[in-house]
Design an enzyme around this catalytic site. Sequence first.
Site, PDB file in Angstrom:
ATOM      1  CG  ASP A 109      -4.940  -4.856   0.002  1.00  0.00           C
ATOM      2  OD1 ASP A 109      -5.052  -5.001   1.242  1.00  0.00           O
ATOM      3  OD2 ASP A 109      -3.828  -4.747  -0.557  1.00  0.00           O
ATOM      4  CG  PHE A 135      -0.118  -0.570  -1.128  1.00  0.00           C
ATOM      5  CD1 PHE A 135       0.344   0.566  -0.486  1.00  0.00           C
ATOM      6  CD2 PHE A 135       0.562  -1.755  -0.937  1.00  0.00           C
ATOM      7  CE1 PHE A 135       1.466   0.527   0.321  1.00  0.00           C
ATOM      8  CE2 PHE A 135       1.694  -1.803  -0.127  1.00  0.00           C
ATOM      9  CZ  PHE A 135       2.146  -0.664   0.499  1.00  0.00           C
ATOM     10  NE  ARG A 193       1.182   6.271   5.432  1.00  0.00           N
ATOM     11  CZ  ARG A 193       1.069   4.961   5.221  1.00  0.00           C
ATOM     12  NH1 ARG A 193       0.060   4.487   4.495  1.00  0.00           N
ATOM     13  NH2 ARG A 193       1.946   4.118   5.739  1.00  0.00           N
ATOM     14  CE1 TYR A 240       2.704  -4.292   7.323  1.00  0.00           C
ATOM     15  CE2 TYR A 240       2.717  -6.648   6.902  1.00  0.00           C
ATOM     16  CZ  TYR A 240       2.834  -5.360   6.445  1.00  0.00           C
ATOM     17  OH  TYR A 240       3.078  -5.127   5.132  1.00  0.00           O
ATOM     18  CE  LYS A 241      -0.389  -1.975   5.773  1.00  0.00           C
ATOM     19  NZ  LYS A 241       0.729  -1.025   5.664  1.00  0.00           N
TER      20      LYS A 241
END
Lengths: 417, 417
Positions: free
Chosen positions: B202, B131, B376, B227-228
């Site tokens: 991560d 990322f 996605r 938050y995912k």
Amino acid sequence: MGVDNRCVDRETCLSFDRQDPLASVRDEFVLPEGVLYLDGNSLGALPRQTLPRLTQVIGEEWGSGLIRSWNAAHWIEAPARIGDKIARLIGAQAGEVIVADSTSVNLFKLLAQALRVQPERHFILTEASNFPTDLYVAQGLIELLGGNHALRVVERAEIERSLDGSVAVLMLTHVDYGSGEIHDMRRLTAAAQKFGALVLWDLSHSAGAVPIDLNAAQVDLAVGCGYKYLNGGPGAPAYLFVAKGLQEAIHSPLSGWMGHAAPFAFEQEYRPALGITRQLAGSPPILSMLALEVAIDLWLGIDQLEARRKSMALGDLFIKLVDETCRDLGVEVASPREARLRGSQVSLRHTEGYRVMRALIDRGVVGDFRTPDILRFGFSALYTRYVDVFDAVRRLREVLTSRAWNRPEYANRLPVT
Amino acid sequence: MGVDNRCVDRETCLSFDRQDPLASVRDEFVLPEGVLYLDGNSLGALPRQTLPRLTQVIGEEWGSGLIRSWNAAHWIEAPARIGDKIARLIGAQAGEVIVADSTSVNLFKLLAQALRVQPERHFILTEASNFPTDLYVAQGLIELLGGNHALRVVERAEIERSLDGSVAVLMLTHVDYGSGEIHDMRRLTAAAQKFGALVLWDLSHSAGAVPIDLNAAQVDLAVGCGYKYLNGGPGAPAYLFVAKGLQEAIHSPLSGWMGHAAPFAFEQEYRPALGITRQLAGSPPILSMLALEVAIDLWLGIDQLEARRKSMALGDLFIKLVDETCRDLGVEVASPREARLRGSQVSLRHTEGYRVMRALIDRGVVGDFRTPDILRFGFSALYTRYVDVFDAVRRLREVLTSRAWNRPEYANRLPVT
């Protein structure tokens, strides 16, 4: 409504409140019954609009809008948008302030940049009575950098004569968290800049308490918190300021994607965004951030000079009443008696300060304690009434005369005191 | 409910939903009518309990409790308390995880410590498809430290053979944000540790998506976002993990007061707290943090293996339906076809991916786009139905066959895409 030499009774305080041009602002806050809240310097009270707004943010923007709200509800613009609003409260231009992270993290970012932009200068100069976390952050940064830098900690009276060409940055808190004493921002900034140092002000105890004009004082860098006088909510995001002329010369060592020139290009190399945006790191906590915005919007409707006049009058009244009614009861005033020299708080000293504050809180007078012996009373001009000051001092007198603080349960320290 | 070689029609999907042991969990979320939300990998949906809880936090704890709530409502314990709860979701012990700051800031902290504890090792090893913000944070840290360190970026296939005694830390994202491919955490951790390197994972795209057992894999360090898949809310605070055995050997360069051994002693020198608490910096955003806790409490009631089984089945179904109905329409599967090799998302490639996603979103199918050509689709096991997958692929087919994406308004990039 000035406080003069006449005795002030409760009726007089009520009449001050009736004449107070800011009296109606109190209705913009939710305040619990039976509490005299004099700790807005530590956690500001709840604006009436915060819960409706957060209900909308949670229910509609998050719940229904979902990921689309980053664009549709303008979440992505919140750090810069709220920063621009705060700029208007602290004498900065649009594009000079951004909301991000905590005060500590922002301080780390800006100190690191101040050291890096002047590699031949090795010192961060500060004062011994600075807010301790500011010292800790400087210590942590210096240790990380290893060897070449040092923190020079001097007494308040020694600051100016400690400036020289080896100082990279003068870091000071504008209003002292303990005594409430205000630094002369303009004079100290000019004095440091004369030696080529950058100047970084921590505004945590100033914004919403005293008028600030960063541009007039030609300040380079500043940080501040959103949860004290600004009323942004517990642990509200903090803000940072970088003067326009300095913005492109520095970039944050906390180079997260929100500060990238093209955060959604997903490039492999970091390229700082233009302007203040490059100071962002990771994704901001939107709920807490939009609660802060409600409070800032409320502040933008306030005449700040009027607020300052009132907060000085409240502090003067408090000191006068303590002088008149708490003489020989073990308390002394630990803040400047001259209103223009102090922020929006008055501190008292008492050898059993911790217990006295616990006893006061149990009696509905909420201030706070700072080690070793400081009782702090904050006077937010937005919701504190003159009669609150009167009643608070009366209860203080009762606690002191009855020695109600001398109960065993007040000896145990709470985690947060 | 396995997806086999038979054709799957809508009725079959509805029957899958009827047999789904997690079907009732969907009722724990507030989801908008008419939206097929397949972007829980980017922003998780709103738990039904979040708004009532935040109403209480704002109205009662902040509004009435005011400063007293740091103790009385246990705000001060929230970072460690919620950290302990997250620990149970990622195979860590109590006291190994704490909630703080953003993923980027936490990554900076832990990377800095990983470099400092092994001063003779100069490299952070990572992969090119990590990322990007993880790369940026490493770049920012290395630049700050000046000279002695470097980021070694290799292709995925080269990671293991790039390990040697000069690597201080192997930094990887467990589930790839683009393809959804999962790294073998246990094997890579062991491989790096054989060379004496520390390993930092991560978990942002893993927690709530795939089972994680940090202790079983003997992981040293980890970060992740709230938050995912965890559903903590937009920009929810992040978390970090430090293995017990390493905790006292390192301390954070972001040495703020919340990580001090005695934060209310207001000492001048920083002394790190014991254990994971020393990783805290400044005051946490309580509103956002307590919203995260609601979601974590919900997760603690979920059988994670059941969630994994469902998310694999949803992904398999999606791929099967795309294969069957979108052949020759310009999309190809960009994720591993074998479910055990991918996280809880399936990515498709399309040369006009951005426009296709805009058209899909306009038709109520919310996924997201990642440059240059990735569509996605995330499948949260907690609220995604099999029939949602069926309907989403049907609408995808309609967009592709009608070329509905080829409208001029879809050419303009939104700020967040």
